[in-house]
Every structure is written in structure tokens, then in C-alpha cells.
Design an enzyme around this catalytic site. Structure first.
Site, PDB file in Angstrom:
ATOM      1  N   SER A  25       0.816  -1.218   0.000  1.00 33.46           N
ATOM      2  CA  SER A  25       0.000   0.000   0.000  1.00 33.46           C
ATOM      3  C   SER A  25       0.851   1.271   0.000  1.00 33.46           C
ATOM      4  O   SER A  25       0.321   2.375   0.048  1.00 33.46           O
ATOM      5  CB  SER A  25      -0.927   0.003   1.226  1.00 33.46           C
ATOM      6  N   ASN A 112      -2.047  -3.186  13.181  1.00 41.40           N
ATOM      7  CA  ASN A 112      -3.495  -2.963  13.167  1.00 41.40           C
ATOM      8  C   ASN A 112      -3.897  -1.742  14.001  1.00 41.40           C
ATOM      9  O   ASN A 112      -4.705  -0.930  13.565  1.00 41.40           O
ATOM     10  CB  ASN A 112      -4.231  -4.204  13.668  1.00 41.40           C
ATOM     11  N   HIS A 158     -39.926  24.006  -9.677  1.00 35.78           N
ATOM     12  CA  HIS A 158     -40.013  23.243 -10.930  1.00 35.78           C
ATOM     13  C   HIS A 158     -39.244  23.943 -12.046  1.00 35.78           C
ATOM     14  O   HIS A 158     -39.580  23.793 -13.222  1.00 35.78           O
ATOM     15  CB  HIS A 158     -41.464  23.037 -11.381  1.00 35.78           C
ATOM     16  N   SER A 279     -13.364  27.958 -26.184  1.00 36.83           N
ATOM     17  CA  SER A 279     -13.455  26.758 -27.010  1.00 36.83           C
ATOM     18  C   SER A 279     -12.373  26.823 -28.070  1.00 36.83           C
ATOM     19  O   SER A 279     -12.056  27.901 -28.578  1.00 36.83           O
ATOM     20  CB  SER A 279     -14.834  26.713 -27.655  1.00 36.83           C
ATOM     21  N   LYS A 285     -17.218  31.292 -27.429  1.00 29.29           N
ATOM     22  CA  LYS A 285     -17.539  30.565 -26.209  1.00 29.29           C
ATOM     23  C   LYS A 285     -16.782  31.026 -24.979  1.00 29.29           C
ATOM     24  O   LYS A 285     -15.608  31.346 -25.025  1.00 29.29           O
ATOM     25  CB  LYS A 285     -17.266  29.057 -26.402  1.00 29.29           C
ATOM     26  N   ASN A 287     -16.858  29.181 -21.341  1.00 33.46           N
ATOM     27  CA  ASN A 287     -17.487  28.031 -20.691  1.00 33.46           C
ATOM     28  C   ASN A 287     -17.293  28.020 -19.175  1.00 33.46           C
ATOM     29  O   ASN A 287     -16.201  28.294 -18.694  1.00 33.46           O
ATOM     30  CB  ASN A 287     -16.922  26.727 -21.269  1.00 33.46           C
ATOM     31  N   GLU A 292     -18.856  23.187 -13.702  1.00 30.83           N
ATOM     32  CA  GLU A 292     -19.136  21.894 -14.349  1.00 30.83           C
ATOM     33  C   GLU A 292     -18.278  20.796 -13.736  1.00 30.83           C
ATOM     34  O   GLU A 292     -18.750  19.688 -13.466  1.00 30.83           O
ATOM     35  CB  GLU A 292     -18.857  21.973 -15.853  1.00 30.83           C
ATOM     36  N   TYR A 319      -9.287  -6.814  12.502  1.00 28.97           N
ATOM     37  CA  TYR A 319      -8.660  -6.342  11.272  1.00 28.97           C
ATOM     38  C   TYR A 319      -8.758  -7.381  10.166  1.00 28.97           C
ATOM     39  O   TYR A 319      -8.551  -8.564  10.382  1.00 28.97           O
ATOM     40  CB  TYR A 319      -7.172  -5.994  11.512  1.00 28.97           C
TER      41      TYR A 319
HETATM   42  N1  ARG Z   1      -1.171  -1.470   5.211  1.00 30.77           N
HETATM   43  C1  ARG Z   1      -2.102  -1.990   6.136  1.00 30.77           C
HETATM   44  C2  ARG Z   1      -3.425  -1.180   6.041  1.00 30.77           C
HETATM   45  O1  ARG Z   1      -3.379  -0.134   5.537  1.00 30.77           O
HETATM   46  C3  ARG Z   1      -1.588  -1.846   7.530  1.00 30.77           C
HETATM   47  C4  ARG Z   1      -2.110  -2.824   8.510  1.00 30.77           C
HETATM   48  C5  ARG Z   1      -1.644  -4.166   8.182  1.00 30.77           C
HETATM   49  N2  ARG Z   1      -1.857  -5.110   9.183  1.00 30.77           N
HETATM   50  C6  ARG Z   1      -1.745  -6.402   8.926  1.00 30.77           C
HETATM   51  N3  ARG Z   1      -1.897  -7.210   9.890  1.00 30.77           N
HETATM   52  N4  ARG Z   1      -1.517  -6.828   7.729  1.00 30.77           N
HETATM   53  O2  ARG Z   1      -4.487  -1.624   6.426  1.00 30.77           O
END
Ligand code: ARG
Length: 469
Positions: A25, A112, A158, A279, A285, A287, A292, A319
Site C-alpha cells: 500500500s 493494526n 419546478h 473553445s 464561447k 465556458n 461543471e 482487522y
Molecule cells: N497497510 C495496512 C493497512 O493499511 C496496515 C495494517 C496491516 N496489518 C496487517 N496485519 N496486515 O491496512
């Protein structure tokens, strides 16, 4: 062959490269670095205070983490997918930097509760920033209302012209919508203001930790009372994202109106040149791209909320890796919302109000027909009868291609003998507006009172910040 990971002890093989890329991640959770370090420093201090690690090790950890913080902020830190996430990237860098003491930081902690803490810190911090941007936009609505006091426009139901209102009244409607958003943000902040660290992986820890110390160190209002809840809870994210979605819906409704109003058909406002684009093909134009885009981005933020609801649905305690999916949508919702609040304040500030055109739209129409009926009611006719007569007069005018103001008194009298010379004043736009003097109505006096309350409210919010400092 063993596994090089910080958690690799029980493994015989190292992680497959593709699998590692899939589950890492760091590409997005690097954004949590500040909070991760802040949380780790508080944790290290607590461990030393509770004599779980030595003061000396704690100091080494704190110094090391501060150096890593510097490196990240100077763009000199190399985040590695190999180390999966922000927590392990920092921990690895720390151990490389200070040796054995670095390995003691994770005592009495799990990723966690660590990630839960980081997310709480992030959400709290971002809510504070969003509140400031929101207040700034709210101020623009008050200014627009004050600057244009006296400008009359058709109010719609309306999308048909209904009754004349003050343009300021319309602006203030948005102020109050945003004021509710502010209250919702404060509630979301309160929900995020719980400290999860110390929950461990799910069940607490065997070490004699002091959760209250960490709570006070990181200025959390409350502690989670249940370790399972602490690591599983993402309600505060759902609450924030719901609030963000409602805010975007408000901005999107106004965007829609600004787009309509700046069309040739309405021609009620003109957005600043600096806020529009042209445009590539049609030279004439101009815009309204910004409203938007805000309208378009609303779908994105709502989409992130839906994704988050779906991730949470049926997720068992505590978790589960699914929870890693709480981040990208949230980060994007935060950045999108902040950007929209910033540009919207500029749009409102730069918008030119074409009061003449609004006026014409009110005069060349029948939005004073209710006042015609009300006039007869005030002369003691039952409302239903007055409505019927007024409808007939409107019909008569439409057939002749004229408006109520153009009808002569003797013609009025053919519809009802209750009509007098004062009818002409009663159907003037100013009279129609100012006659709606009921609390919260569109009369100048009521709108002035709204401005007064709005300013007083802003004042109260600002002075509450000052008393906190
Ligand atoms: N990268 C994980 C998350 O964002 C962190 C927690 C991971 N914990 C684990 N036991 N794998 O959720």
C-alpha cells in the site's frame, strides 16, 4: 530459503513479486508518514515511561524518527514496495539508522492499531483544514449577500418562475446549507477523536502500557474502551465521507444554478474571465468549466463513499486486509473536496451579478400572481376564490401578451370589484419581496436579519478557535 520481511520468521519462501506488488500500500499510504511518525514518537515515549524500553532507546528512536521525517520532507526518502506500507518502510529505515533500539519500537503494538491511529490522526487533521476552507467559502456567501442587497430575481419552483426573491436570500440559502455541513464536520471530528493505540492486533497487550499517556500526548478527547472495536472501527471515515458527499452535493446544486444563470437563456450572472475557458473551435464561447467540474467531481466523492460502505459491509471483526481499501478513496475525497472549496470561494467572489436582467425576468412574467391573489384575500375574499380570479386575470393577460402591471384598473374591476388603485403597488416586485416578512422570508428586513445572524455565528466560531489556543 527464508523471508526477508520484518514479519518473515515463520516463512520458508519469500513473497512472490506480483503478490507483493498487489498487497503493498506504500504507493498511497506514504501520505500518512507524518502521522505514523507522530504516533510512533508518542508510543516510544510511553514505552520508556512505563519502563518497557529504556530512556536511552526511546531517545534514539525519537531522534531517528525525526531524522526520517526530515528526509521524507526533503524528498530524500526512498519508499520501497518491498516493505509494503508506510509503517514497515519507516520501521525498516529506523532500524537501518539506529540498529537494535529500532527493533524495540514495535513492542506492545501491532500494525493494526498503528494504522488505525494514523488514520485517526489524518482524518482529524484534514477535517480541521477543511473546516477552515469551508468557513472561508461561507464568508463569501455573506459578502455576496451584502454586496447585492436589493437585487431582485425570480425565485423558482419546478424551474418555473414562482415568486420574486432577493438574490441575497438565494445566496444565504447556501450559507445555511454550508453551516449545517460545518456542524456535520465537527461531529465527524468528534467521532475521529478516539485513540486506538494499545489495542494491539485485536485483544490488547501483555505489556504494562499506559494508553492514557498516548491519548494525552496526541491530544485525543477519548480512548476506545474495547480493543476489538478500536482496530475494526472505520465509522469516523464513513461519517467524514458522508459529510464530504453532502458538501459536494451542495456545491453541485449551486454549480448547476451558476451554469444555468450564466447561459444566454438566463443571463443572470457572468463568471470572471479568469475562472472560465474558451473553445478551441467556437470563438464566442466562454465556458463555466469550474462549476461543471465541481458538479462532475461530486459523483467521484459519492462513489468513494459507496465503495467504503461496500468494503465495510459484512466485514467480520477485527482487522482484515480489506481495511487497507479505506485509504485511496478517502485521500482522493479529501483532496477533491479541498480543491472544490478553494475554487468555489474564488468563483463566488469573482461572479458578476447582472441585476438588470434579473429584474427584467421578474417584471416580464407572472411571478407576482400570488400577490394578486393575496391582495384580494386581504380585501376579505376567501383564498380559493382569490386564486381562481387571479388565474383568470393571468390567462387574460397571456392571451393579450401583456403583464399584470399593464392591465388598467377598470379592466381589473371587471374581474372583481375589490380592486382599487393600490393594486399596482401591491404587485411591484419590491412590494412582493418586502411583503414576505415572515421569519426567514425574503423581505429586506428578514434578509438583513439573516446576514446579522450569519455574521454573529461566524464570529462565535472564530472566537471559539481563539479560546482553544
Ligand atoms: N497497510 C495496512 C493497512 O493499511 C496496515 C495494517 C496491516 N496489518 C496487517 N496485519 N496486515 O491496512
Amino acid at each position: 530459503m527464508s523471508n526477508e520481511k520484518l514479519w518473515g520468521g515463520r516463512f520458508e519462501k519469500s513473497t512472490d513479486k506480483t503478490i507483493n506488488d498487489f498487497q503493498a500500500s506504500i504507493n498511497f499510504d506514504w501520505r500518512l508518514y507524518k502521522y505514523d511518525i507522530q504516533g510512533s514518537i508518542a508510543h516510544a515515549k510511553m514505552l520508556a515511561k512505563c519502563e518497557i524500553i529504556s530512556e536511552d532507546d526511546a531517545q534514539k528512536i525519537i531522534d531517528g524518527l525525526n531524522k526520517i521525517l526530515q528526509k521524507i520532507e526533503n524528498n530524500e526518502f526512498d519508499f520501497k514496495t518491498e516493505y509494503e506500507d508506510i509503517h514497515l518502510n519507516i520501521e525498516k529505515a529506523l532500524t537501518d539508522l539506529i540498529g537494535e533500539a529500532g527493533g524495540r519500537l514495535h513492542t506492545a503494538r501491532s500494525r493494526n492499531d498503528q494504522v488505525a491511529l494514523d488514520m485517526h490522526l489524518y482524518v482529524r487533521d484534514e477535517i480541521s483544514k477543511i473546516c477552515a476552507l469551508l468557513l472561508n467559502l461561507m464568508k463569501e456567501f455573506i459578502l455576496a449577500a451584502e454586496k447585492n442587497l436589493g437585487v431582485i430575481m425570480p425565485g423558482y419552483t419546478h424551474l418555473q418562475r414562482a415568486q420574486p426573491i432577493l438574490f441575497s436570500h438565494h445566496m444565504l440559502a447556501y450559507f445555511w446549507m454550508l453551516e449545517r455541513d460545518y456542524a456535520r464536520l465537527i461531529n465527524a471530528y468528534r467521532s475521529a477523536d478516539f485513540m486506538p493505540l494499545g489495542a494491539g492486533a485485536l485483544a490488547g497487550t501483555t505489556f504494562p502500557i499506559d494508553r492514557k499517556f498516548v491519548q494525552h500526548e496526541l491530544k485525543f478527547e477519548l480512548l476506545y474502551r474495547n480493543s476489538l472495536d478500536a482496530v475494526s472501527d472505520r465509522d469516523y471515515i464513513l461519517e467524514f465521507m458522508s459529510t464530504a458527499s453532502i458538501m459536494m452535493i451542495h456545491l453541485s446544486r449551486l454549480s448547476e444554478e451558476l451554469i444555468l444563470w450564466s447561459s444566454r437563456e438566463f443571463n443572470f450572472i457572468e463568471l470572471d474571465d479568469a475562472h472560465c475557458t474558451g473553445s478551441s473551435m467556437m470563438p464566442q464561447k466562454k465556458n463555466p468549466d469550474v462549476p461543471e467540474l465541481v458538479r462532475g467531481k461530486t459523483g467521484r466523492v459519492i462513489g468513494h463513499l459507496m465503495a467504503m460502505f461496500t468494503t465495510m459491509k459484512a466485514l467480520p471483526l477485527a482487522y482484515n486486509k480489506d481495511l487497507q481499501e479505506d485509504k485511496e478513496g478517502l485521500f482522493d475525497a479529501v483532496e477533491t473536496l479541498k480543491f472544490c472549496l478553494i475554487v468555489f470561494a474564488q468563483i463566488i467572489e469573482g461572479m458578476k451579478v447582472k441585476s438588470e436582467n434579473m429584474r427584467r425576468a421578474v417584471e416580464e412574467d407572472f411571478s407576482n400572481a400570488t400577490d394578486l391573489a393575496d391582495y384580494l384575500v386581504k380585501k376579505n375574499l376567501p383564498f380559493r376564490q382569490a386564486h381562481e380570479i387571479s388565474g383568470k386575470i393571468v390567462h387574460h393577460c397571456i392571451e393579450r401578451g401583456i403583464y399584470l402591471k399593464d392591465l388598467k384598473l377598470d379592466e381589473y374591476k371587471t374581474f372583481s370589484d375589490k380592486f382599487d388603485e393600490d393594486i399596482f403597488d401591491a404587485i411591484k416586485p419590491e412590494t412582493c419581496v418586502n411583503a414576505r416578512d415572515s421569519y426567514g422570508g425574503t423581505s429586506t428586513e428578514q434578509v438583513e436579519m439573516q446576514i446579522f445572524y450569519a455574521k454573529e455565528l461566524m464570529q462565535r466560531i472564530f472566537s471559539s478557535f481563539e479560546s482553544e489556543e
